[in-house]
Write a protein that holds these residues in place. Structure first.
Motif: not given
Length: 352
Positions: A79-90, A95-100
């Motif tokens: 599980w990878v959590f992002f304080k930067g919310a949606g923009p950071a997830v995108n 960059n191929g760092q996450v799958d879902l």
């Protein structure tokens, strides 16, 4: 001389062919290499050092549902959590760092519109209520009263699209206000410190109201649901194509958390879970869910109503120039895995 050249040419072709076969064999071996981990991105909604994504994410993690589902295969769930919310997830998806990724509507829409190859796999939350929070004594009672006021919005997130929809319903646009970009925590702090006049956000504003630091003159319910947020699970196209059986099993396992969430008897337990993970006061979360039917809120179906709301979001985002070009949600949705997950188990017939 010609004979030697011809012979050398044959040897060269043979070497090239062999090299090609070796590359193909290597690529095939790589493609068949067992999956070792599933990387899942989530915007971090927590106000503390612990992580919270709310909804199905917190239940999945608390009950270790996905970890148990893939343990026998030696597949780790990260599980990878992002304080930067949606923009950071995108950015992580690009960059191929996450799958879902579990995302709110605008971030997922922006990613797709900007060329990210994602597949819409499941609804996770629908009709999330958002609130207008204002500093006490500002005399702001309606959205029209915000004209010329300093309002904080977290750009690139579902809150921005929600606010745009709310304003449009009253014939207003962002340019009618003084809009500044602040993340969730910064906007809450700025409102409490009276550094801004208002913000548009989630249930965290209820806590400010309960402490006398904000007034909540309206929410999306008062607008007939206009501006309510939809959330979803999306998958990176390459991952979905390469590991369809894994995606199918993940959606099936997710249903355990969904069924638990949609049971009204578990509402209080859910409030306790999210309060513990997010750091938000329990009574704040209780107030937000007080008049909410969890059976509907956590409905995973990619039904016509849900997809129509998403299409309206895409169209509004294009109209407001939050994305450069719209698209058809029908071309984005990948329903087969969810359909399989929701299919009732066959009932075994007793022997005669």
């Amino acid at each position: 001389m010609i004979k030697r050249a011809f012979s050398g040419g044959l040897r060269s072709l043979a070497v090239s062919a062999l090299a090609g076969l070796l590359v193909l064999a290597s690529a095939t071996a790589q493609a068949q290499e067992p999956l070792k981990e599933i990387r899942i991105a989530v915007p971090d909604l927590s106000a503390t050092t612990t992580h919270s994504g709310g909804g199905v994410v917190d239940v999945l993690r608390d009950q270790q549902i996905l970890e148990k589902a893939f343990a026998a295969d030696g597949i780790k769930v990260e599980w990878v959590f992002f304080k930067g919310a949606g923009p950071a997830v995108n950015e992580a998806l690009a960059n191929g760092q996450v799958d879902l990724a579990y995302l709110g509507d605008l971030a997922a829409i922006i990613g797709k519109a900007n060329g990210l190859d994602t597949r819409l796999l499941s609804a996770t939350i629908r009709d999330i209520r958002l609130y207008l929070g204002v500093t006490p004594g500002t005399q702001v009672k309606t959205l029209a009263d915000l004209k010329g006021k300093k309002v904080a919005i977290f750009r690139g997130t579902a809150y921005q699209l929600s606010f745009a929809a709310a304003l449009a319903s009253q014939g207003l646009k962002e340019r009618d206000l003084q809009v500044i970009n602040l993340d969730f925590s910064a906007a809450t702090a700025a409102l409490a410190a009276k550094q801004i006049d208002a913000t548009w956000a989630g249930s965290n504003l209820i806590s400010l109201q309960q402490r006398g630091l904000a007034e909540l003159p309206l929410n999306t319910d008062d607008l007939g649901g206009v501006g309510s947020v939809q959330a979803m699970l999306v998958g990176a196209g390459a991952f979905v194509d390469e590991h369809p059986q894994v995606v199918a099993r993940l959606l099936k396992a997710q249903q355990q958390a969904v069924s638990w969430l949609r049971d009204e008897a578990n509402k209080e337990a859910y409030v306790s879970l999210v309060a513990g993970l997010s750091g938000y006061p329990r009574r704040q979360l209780q107030s937000d869910l007080e008049n909410t039917r969890v059976e509907r809120m956590f409905d995973p179906h990619l039904d016509a109503d849900y997809l129509a709301r998403l299409q309206a979001g895409v169209d509004l985002a294009s109209e407001q120039r939050l994305i450069r070009k719209g698209f058809k949600v029908a071309d984005w949705v990948e329903p087969r895995f969810l359909d399989e997950a929701l299919r009732p188990e066959p009932v075994a017939q007793a022997g005669r």
